[in-house]
Design a protein around this motif. Structure first.
Motif, short mmCIF file in Angstrom:
data_model
loop_
_atom_site.label_atom_id
_atom_site.label_comp_id
_atom_site.label_asym_id
_atom_site.label_seq_id
_atom_site.Cartn_x
_atom_site.Cartn_y
_atom_site.Cartn_z
N GLU A 137 0.82 -1.21 0.00
CA GLU A 137 0.00 0.00 0.00
C GLU A 137 0.86 1.27 0.00
OE1 GLU A 137 -2.78 -0.12 3.22
OE2 GLU A 137 -3.66 -2.02 2.58
N HIS A 138 1.95 1.25 0.75
CA HIS A 138 2.80 2.44 0.84
C HIS A 138 4.00 2.37 -0.10
CE1 HIS A 138 0.64 3.98 4.36
NE2 HIS A 138 0.58 2.72 4.77
N GLY A 139 4.58 1.19 -0.26
CA GLY A 139 5.79 1.05 -1.06
C GLY A 139 5.57 0.70 -2.51
N GLY A 228 15.01 8.71 -7.93
CA GLY A 228 13.55 8.59 -7.99
C GLY A 228 13.01 7.42 -7.19
N GLY A 229 13.88 6.79 -6.38
CA GLY A 229 13.45 5.64 -5.59
C GLY A 229 12.48 6.02 -4.48
N ARG A 230 12.01 5.01 -3.77
CA ARG A 230 10.94 5.19 -2.78
C ARG A 230 11.41 4.73 -1.40
NH1 ARG A 230 9.25 2.14 -6.85
NH2 ARG A 230 8.53 0.36 -5.60
N VAL A 231 10.90 5.41 -0.38
CA VAL A 231 11.24 5.09 1.01
C VAL A 231 9.94 4.95 1.80
CG1 VAL A 231 12.42 5.83 3.11
CG2 VAL A 231 13.35 6.46 0.87
N VAL A 232 9.82 3.86 2.55
CA VAL A 232 8.76 3.73 3.55
C VAL A 232 9.47 3.56 4.89
CG1 VAL A 232 6.82 2.38 4.40
CG2 VAL A 232 7.16 2.66 1.93
N THR A 233 9.29 4.53 5.79
CA THR A 233 9.93 4.47 7.10
C THR A 233 8.87 4.21 8.16
OG1 THR A 233 11.42 5.61 8.64
CG2 THR A 233 9.87 7.00 7.41
#
Length: 310
Positions: A137-139, A228-233
């Motif tokens: 859902e987030h990543g 342009g990568g993605r982070v979910v913390t």
């Protein structure tokens, strides 16, 4: 019944075993004999007065921790048709799981199939849904992408490794050397000692960072994301810091709080029943030793899950 409660925020010694009467059950609720309660980092942080959990209950002390519970239904309310006495169930609560008997909304619980042990079911709800929602859902993790998972041998991390592999991703797992064989068995493609700078220097860019540590670790790992990568913390206390730094580097970043979803939980339980997902339980403590369980989770070096036994 016996229940672990805190009367004030503080260290693990604030957890006190108390004798209480069982609450009255509403017509849409069930009474459950607790077999196991999951012990999670959020439990310890809330007990210490940190984060969103503590803010939510600061005016409701004394309070019993325990968001994750597994047990057997003893009695159902007059309006309940989805469960019956004798059912083995698991689910997420708003607290109170550290208790011999739990009163819970019937629709918050999912039946546990016979193929799934009590312990595996008990360790699945919070960590499993955090891992699934964080990756999907987030990543927005897709097959063929590379995902970097920190604290990969921990409660959320070891499930995220397996779920990411099932989604078709290439999994890069960060963990101490004594957990490398464990993660290899779970399907991790690349395993790196998070303290070994030479190994980290060889890491090829990843599409998604699933940050389960936050703080300085989360900030340092941003450099391994492709443009342009993605982070979910996940850790909420340092989320703003990590997100701000990520966005300044042109990355997409978000924090997360898991939401309860019994359909997702049922799918995760099915995956365990079909042996596509394994829940590692490393420590089981009696309810009376809840303080020791909190001290263990606060080390930050626990493989898999910690449970309290009812």
């Amino acid at each position: 019944m016996k229940q672990l409660v805190i009367k004030a925020f503080g260290d693990a010694d604030q957890l006190v075993l108390t004798e209480l009467a069982v609450d009255t059950m509403a017509t849409n609720e069930v009474r459950v004999k607790m077999h196991y309660a999951g012990v999670n980092p959020v439990d310890a942080k809330t007990r210490a007065g940190l984060g969103w959990g503590a803010q939510a209950i600061k005016d409701r002390l004394p309070w019993s921790p325990g968001f994750e519970v597994m047990g057997t239904v003893q009695e159902v309310g007059a309006e309940v048709s989805i469960h019956q006495a004798g059912d083995r169930v698991v689910g997420l609560l708003t607290g109170g799981g550290y208790s011999e008997v739990v009163i819970a909304p019937a629709n918050a619980l999912v039946r546990v199939p016979k193929e799934v042990s009590d312990e595996m079911a008990a360790g699945l709800s919070l960590a499993g849904m955090t891992a699934w929602q964080g990756l999907t859902e987030h990543g927005s993790l897709k097959a063929g992408e590379r995902v970097l998972i920190s604290a990969a041998a921990g409660g959320v991390g070891h499930l995220a490794v397996q779920l990411a592999k099932d989604l078709g991703a290439t999994v890069v797992a960060l963990a101490s050397p004594n957990n490398h064989d464990f993660l290899r068995d779970l399907g991790a493609d690349e395993i790196i000692d998070y303290r070994n700078e030479a190994q980290l220097a060889t890491l090829e860019p990843v599409d998604l960072l699933f940050d389960l540590v936050g703080g300085a670790s989360g900030l340092a790992l941003l450099s391994y994301l492709r443009h342009g990568g993605r982070v979910v913390t996940v850790p909420t206390i340092t989320a703003e810091q990590v997100i701000t730094a990520a966005k300044s580097q042109g990355l997409s970043a978000t924090g997360m709080l898991k939401h309860n979803d019994t359909q997702q939980l049922a799918l995760l339980i099915d995956a365990v029943a079909e042996q596509r997902l394994r829940v590692e339980v490393s420590h089981v403590y009696p309810l009376a030793e809840g303080a020791d369980a909190h001290r263990q989770v606060e080390t930050g070096h626990t493989r898999g899950k910690i449970l309290l036994k009812g």
